[in-house]
Design an enzyme around this catalytic site. Structure first.
Site, mmCIF file in Angstrom:
data_model
loop_
_atom_site.group_PDB
_atom_site.id
_atom_site.type_symbol
_atom_site.label_atom_id
_atom_site.label_comp_id
_atom_site.label_asym_id
_atom_site.label_seq_id
_atom_site.Cartn_x
_atom_site.Cartn_y
_atom_site.Cartn_z
ATOM 1 N N GLY A 60 0.830 -1.200 0.000
ATOM 2 C CA GLY A 60 0.000 0.000 0.000
ATOM 3 C C GLY A 60 0.854 1.234 0.000
ATOM 4 N N GLY A 61 0.192 2.331 0.198
ATOM 5 C CA GLY A 61 0.881 3.607 0.156
ATOM 6 C C GLY A 61 1.982 3.705 1.185
ATOM 7 C CG MET A 62 1.278 4.137 5.208
ATOM 8 S SD MET A 62 2.199 5.682 5.230
ATOM 9 C CE MET A 62 3.472 5.284 6.415
ATOM 10 N N GLY A 63 3.694 1.124 2.547
ATOM 11 C CA GLY A 63 4.776 0.161 2.452
ATOM 12 C C GLY A 63 4.270 -1.216 2.076
ATOM 13 C CB VAL B 209 1.740 -5.611 4.782
ATOM 14 C CG1 VAL B 209 1.477 -6.241 6.143
ATOM 15 C CG2 VAL B 209 1.434 -4.134 4.805
ATOM 16 C CE LYS C 192 1.427 -1.226 6.592
ATOM 17 N NZ LYS C 192 0.245 -0.371 6.545
ATOM 18 C CG ASP D 8 -4.177 8.295 6.389
ATOM 19 O OD1 ASP D 8 -5.127 8.799 5.741
ATOM 20 O OD2 ASP D 8 -3.291 7.617 5.861
#
Lengths: 674, 181
Positions: free
Chosen positions: A123-126, A128, A143, A237
């Site tokens: 995803g956008g954050m990393g 997983v 993550k 968020d």
């Protein structure tokens, strides 16, 4: 092609780029085939115009533009989501860059003490991974945040401190963080593994949710937010893809503490403006757009409101058309009144409609102030929820369901009756007060009540009414942007009046009676609501005001020491005076708070300058800033004692200061002003 | 405002803001922060300038908020403790050291300074959109003020094409500048 040769002046206009594209092409067609015109043009040396002269002055390359900081600043600035420090993208939005990254990098076999079993998602954050602890056997989600992100020592520290804070939290609706560490320059977050689906996935698979299920999810997230708030944290968020529901029906909030890491992510540069933040902008609070860094838990409450709206309707609050851009969505959060849930769900109970409306208020002060309040209001509504079955159904669904479920197309039509300019107009009183109260500097508009008054009722297009009392003969000018300027007439008799509040669209905003010595008795202080509704005071009150600059707090807090019987007063500075020809004393004042970090420039020396300053104030202010301030120091000498503000609500308990303090302010002021 | 228009606005104005900040004495990174802050504020307020506003108001606004950001920088430096009471803070404010006094900032970060710098920024933007040869034809005839036939020979173009290049670049430049808020 032009058969006859054009006038030489027209050839010159052509060469100087003054003609339209079509005209130029015609001339070019002729010129290409006409030696005579070519010779004429070259020999006659096109007349210089001022524009050309400018260009010829242009010097060689600017050495400053070679600086690396310059390149960074301009590259970032092109992405508005970066400028505004919005939180990161959704798993859908920013995934392309990640897929590339994942595809090119082999799956790590082991990260620290954790054996990697398989890729769970990206995803956008990393990225997983599902893994397990090599000794304890416990299943975990790992993550892995962006590589090279922690090369920046600031970011490293930020990650560490965020994770320390998150690690202390323990709540059944927050994913447990086991470990946070840096491995090979990558930030790795180890959390409990939730076997289930994100709410974003559930929506995609089964469409909009039943009322009890939606209420239950929002209820549990609010409960998580309550714990987050108590730990002085903010999620920033909240959105469906950050909420998971396990197979046993447990709701778990993900990614706490990550939103702020995301904002400085170098990867953002690689993402497109539209791709990166579209998902997130459905849930972003207005103050996250307008204030960036200074937000509090109420921003999460707004985002939760948007999430609840999405769960119930299947679409975002400002869902209008497919063509809505990130810009228009962001502006809508800031400026467009949200549609009521009732427009989409006829059967929605009144309680729920009211709650969602409140959560979606633009002004954080008008939202539920704590997550706990949301928890309580949703408790009853979520009684019949069955999330276990929901997840089971979603797991079995093939993921191609119409995300809007079986809802009628009519539900998608909602009117946005109030446009941006209406909103500007309705907020004019804020501007009248001489400027942005949010952030850097606050000021107060003050007009003396020495004239007989007329009451003006202003009916805003939004339906809200504002009552304003002004001196008879005043001219109230409201410009195209809704900014108002009040010009006072020549003074007549002196009288004193009190005005009932509220006088503006915001019930807390009002014109308050202002008491002070001498000529200032009976003046009116026009206040913005959020900051000042808590004051109380009466004749002779003296108090000290102190700013408390807290990160994550918006607006900044003004601590007021209450003296004696509930009297408080901020330290006021006089920003600007309104004088009338023939009157030795000023007839109006704009006062400001005495606060570190404010600006002093010129003082107005004439009425026309004052008017100009007002104009500048009300049209050129960036919200939250007052660029031009005009303290008129001498006025303080006329105020032999401090003015007090009369209000009708007592401040929350702040420890009263002893009577000896009463002397502090005038004494120190004397030192300054004389 | 669409993303392209925004990018162009950033391309034109950010070098100017950066230069303002640097020439006011800010270090590189702080100047970059000023650019980001000012453009962030611009983005939030762009709607106000897209409406029919007297021309020039955007520019004076831009200069004003940049001046404020530059002052903020010096104030932060001198204001170690925030949140202190008013009087002390005021006294401290009066002692804020600044390499630039208020008046000189007003002069150096101004609409006039902005207007002076806009043509060269527009040049950069238009240059990026032009074929190198077109640009050369324009540059040599217009800025270097050389004879069109000489330039045509150097670049292997015919004379009309050289004029067309000059005309086209100048037209774009004019348009670029006149489109700016």
């Amino acid at each position: 092609m032009i058969a006859t040769c054009p006038e030489i002046t027209r050839l010159h206009d052509y060469a100087l780029g003054k003609l339209t594209e079509q005209e130029s092409d015609e001339i070019f067609g002729h010129l290409s085939n006409c030696q005579l015109c070519q010779k004429c043009l070259e020999d006659s040396d096109p007349a210089q115009d001022s524009f050309l002269a400018h260009l010829q002055d242009v010097s060689a390359a600017d050495p400053l533009s070679a600086e690396s900081a310059f390149g960074r600043a301009t590259t970032r600035a092109k992405d508005p989501t970066f400028l505004l420090e919005l939180p990161g993208s959704t798993s859908n939005a920013g995934s392309i860059g990640w897929q590339r990254e994942v595809g090119s990098a082999p799956l790590p076999a082991i990260i620290g003490e954790y054996q990697i079993d398989r890729l769970l998602g990206q995803g956008g954050m990393g990225v997983v991974y599902l893994g397990h602890h090599t000794k304890l056997g416990r299943a975990v989600a790992l993550k892995v945040l962006a590589g090279h992100r922690l090369a920046d020592p600031d970011m490293h520290e930020r990650f560490a401190s965020e994770m320390r804070a998150v690690g202390k939290l323990s709540h059944p609706n927050i994913v447990v963080a086991h470990d946070a560490r840096e491995i090979d320059g990558m930030a790795v977050l180890v959390t409990e593994y939730i076997d289930g689906l994100t709410v974003g996935d559930i929506l995609k698979r089964v469409g909009r949710l039943s009322l009890p299920n939606a209420a239950k999810i929002a209820h549990d997230v609010a409960s998580a937010l309550s714990a987050i708030d108590q730990a002085s944290l903010i999620h920033r968020d909240i959105k469906p893809s950050n909420i998971m529901v396990s197979r046993c029906g447990q709701v778990k909030l993900l990614d706490l503490g990550l939103a702020r890491l995301q904002s400085n992510d170098d990867l953002t540069l690689e993402r497109t403006v539209t791709g990166r933040a579209l998902g997130t902008v459905d849930y972003i609070a207005p103050e996250q757009i307008t204030h960036g860094r200074q937000v509090d838990i109420r921003a999460d409450i707004y985002s939760l409101g948007c999430t609840l709206f999405k769960l119930l309707t299947g679409h975002g609050v400002f869902y209008q058309t497919q063509t809505m851009t990130i810009y228009s969505k962001m502006m809508a959060h800031v400026e467009t009144p949200p549609p009521s849930l009732a427009q989409f769900i006829a059967s929605a109970p009144e309680d729920l409609i009211t709650l969602v409306n409140k959560m979606l208020e633009k002004d954080p002060n008008r939202r539920p102030q704590t997550p706990e309040e949301v928890v309580q209001r949703l408790a009853k509504l979520s009684e019949e929820a069955d999330l276990t079955t929901l997840v089971e159904q979603a797991t079995q669904a093939d993921g191609t369901a119409d995300p809007l479920g079986a809802t009628s197309p009519a539900l998608h039509l909602h009117s946005q009756s109030v446009s941006r300019s209406d909103w500007f107009r309705s907020s004019w009183l804020m501007w009248l007060v001489a400027a942005g109260f949010c952030g850097g500097f606050w000021s107060l508009g003050l007009a003396l009540g020495w004239l007989s008054e007329v009451e003006i009722l202003i009916r805003h297009s939004s339906g809200v009414e504002t009552k304003l009392k002004v001196a008879r003969g005043s001219v109230v000018t409201i410009d195209e942007f809704g900014h108002a300027t009040v010009e006072l007439p020549e003074p007549s008799a002196t009288s004193s009046h009190s005005v009932d509040r509220p006088l503006s669209r915001n019930p807390l905003e009002g014109v308050w009676k202002f008491k002070g010595p001498g000529r200032f008795d009976g003046a009116y202080l026009i206040l913005a609501p959020e900051q000042f509704a808590i004051w109380s005071g009466s004749d002779g009150a003296v108090a000290r005001g102190n700013w408390r600059n807290q990160p994550n707090t918006t607006p900044p807090q003004l601590d007021l020491d209450v003296l004696e019987d509930g009297h408080v007063v901020p330290q006021l500075g006089i920003y600007e005076t309104a004088t009338v020809a023939g009157e030795p004393d000023p007839v109006g004042l704009t006062v400001w708070f005495n606060r570190p970090g404010q600006e002093r420039l010129k003082r107005p020396t004439s009425e026309s300058q004052r008017v100009e300053l007002h104009r500048v104030d009300s049209t050129q202010l960036e919200p939250g800033r007052v660029p031009v301030l005009q303290p008129v120091w001498e006025i303080w000498q006329e105020l032999s004692q401090q003015p007090a503000v009369e209000v009708d609500q007592l401040a929350p308990p702040t420890p009263p200061v002893g009577t000896s303090d009463r002397q502090v302010l005038p004494q120190t002021l004397e030192g300054v002003w004389k | 405002m669409n993303p392209d228009a925004w990018e162009r606005l950033v391309s034109i104005f950010s070098p100017i803001i950066y230069r303002w900040a640097r020439t006011s004495g800010l270090p590189e990174d702080d100047a970059a922060d000023v650019v980001q802050d000012v453009l962030g504020a611009t983005f939030r307020n762009i709607g106000r300038f897209e409406k029919a506003k007297p021309s020039g108001s955007f520019r004076s606004w831009l200069a004003t908020i940049t001046r404020n950001r530059v002052r903020d920088f010096y104030r932060r430096q001198s204001n170690a403790s925030c949140g202190a009471g008013g009087t002390d803070a005021l006294l401290r404010l009066q002692k804020v050291p600044s390499p630039k006094d208020t008046d000189s900032l007003e002069d150096s970060i101004s609409v006039e300074s902005l207007n002076r710098q806009l043509p060269s920024q527009a040049l950069e933007v238009v240059r990026a959109e032009c074929e190198p040869r077109t640009w050369q034809a324009f540059w040599r005839t217009t800025v270097d003020q050389r004879r069109a036939s000489d330039v045509a020979a150097e670049l292997g173009m015919n004379l009309a094409a050289v004029y067309q290049a000059k005309s086209r670049v100048l037209r774009r430049l004019r348009k670029c500048l006149s489109d700016l808020p």
